[in-house]
Design a protein around this motif. Sequence first.
Motif, PDB file in Angstrom:
ATOM      1  N   GLN A 104      41.457  65.116  71.550  1.00  0.00           N
ATOM      2  CA  GLN A 104      40.817  65.287  72.721  1.00  0.00           C
ATOM      3  C   GLN A 104      39.498  64.569  72.300  1.00  0.00           C
ATOM      4  OE1 GLN A 104      40.924  67.166  75.561  1.00  0.00           O
ATOM      5  NE2 GLN A 104      42.959  67.473  75.098  1.00  0.00           N
ATOM      6  N   LYS A 105      38.918  64.735  70.855  1.00  0.00           N
ATOM      7  CA  LYS A 105      37.919  63.757  70.695  1.00  0.00           C
ATOM      8  C   LYS A 105      38.246  62.411  70.779  1.00  0.00           C
ATOM      9  CE  LYS A 105      34.832  62.472  66.632  1.00  0.00           C
ATOM     10  NZ  LYS A 105      34.826  62.591  65.232  1.00  0.00           N
ATOM     11  N   LEU A 106      39.370  61.869  70.613  1.00  0.00           N
ATOM     12  CA  LEU A 106      39.760  60.452  70.636  1.00  0.00           C
ATOM     13  C   LEU A 106      39.775  60.104  72.226  1.00  0.00           C
ATOM     14  CD1 LEU A 106      42.495  59.915  67.858  1.00  0.00           C
ATOM     15  CD2 LEU A 106      40.084  58.866  67.982  1.00  0.00           C
ATOM     16  N   LYS A 107      39.929  60.987  72.924  1.00  0.00           N
ATOM     17  CA  LYS A 107      40.261  60.711  74.243  1.00  0.00           C
ATOM     18  C   LYS A 107      38.810  60.511  74.736  1.00  0.00           C
ATOM     19  CE  LYS A 107      44.572  62.941  75.662  1.00  0.00           C
ATOM     20  NZ  LYS A 107      45.094  63.880  76.415  1.00  0.00           N
ATOM     21  N   ARG A 108      37.960  61.346  74.491  1.00  0.00           N
ATOM     22  CA  ARG A 108      36.307  61.224  74.985  1.00  0.00           C
ATOM     23  C   ARG A 108      35.876  60.019  74.437  1.00  0.00           C
ATOM     24  NH1 ARG A 108      36.247  66.514  73.053  1.00  0.00           N
ATOM     25  NH2 ARG A 108      34.950  65.889  71.371  1.00  0.00           N
ATOM     26  N   VAL A 109      36.131  59.613  73.181  1.00  0.00           N
ATOM     27  CA  VAL A 109      35.505  58.451  72.545  1.00  0.00           C
ATOM     28  C   VAL A 109      36.142  57.303  73.602  1.00  0.00           C
ATOM     29  CG1 VAL A 109      35.506  56.842  70.527  1.00  0.00           C
ATOM     30  CG2 VAL A 109      35.185  59.374  70.151  1.00  0.00           C
ATOM     31  N   ARG A 110      37.329  57.249  73.855  1.00  0.00           N
ATOM     32  CA  ARG A 110      38.177  56.281  74.723  1.00  0.00           C
ATOM     33  C   ARG A 110      37.263  55.954  75.844  1.00  0.00           C
ATOM     34  NH1 ARG A 110      43.167  55.604  77.711  1.00  0.00           N
ATOM     35  NH2 ARG A 110      43.570  53.333  77.696  1.00  0.00           N
TER      36      ARG A 110
END
Length: 88
Positions: free
Chosen positions: A39-45
Amino acid sequence: MSASEQEPKIKYGENAPKLDRAQLQFMKLIEEQNLDRVQKLKRVRRNNLLTAGALGLSVLGIYGYSIFSVQQEKFLDDFEEPKKVNTN
């Protein structure tokens, strides 16, 4: 041969290891941590894509404005009257 026809590489059954409660809780903890990381990586992307889009639009805006201003200068120059030279 389709994926449904293939047999699993690890055969569960009589030889399957028995997991105790601590191992199951650890596996659940690791799974939750992985889901949080995804989820964090999706937000960052998403934020990176928004930032790239904003920067791209600002660059195009500056370029467009500079082209427009150069055209305006040429347009105004066409209406200026030439200086008359006195020949006496």
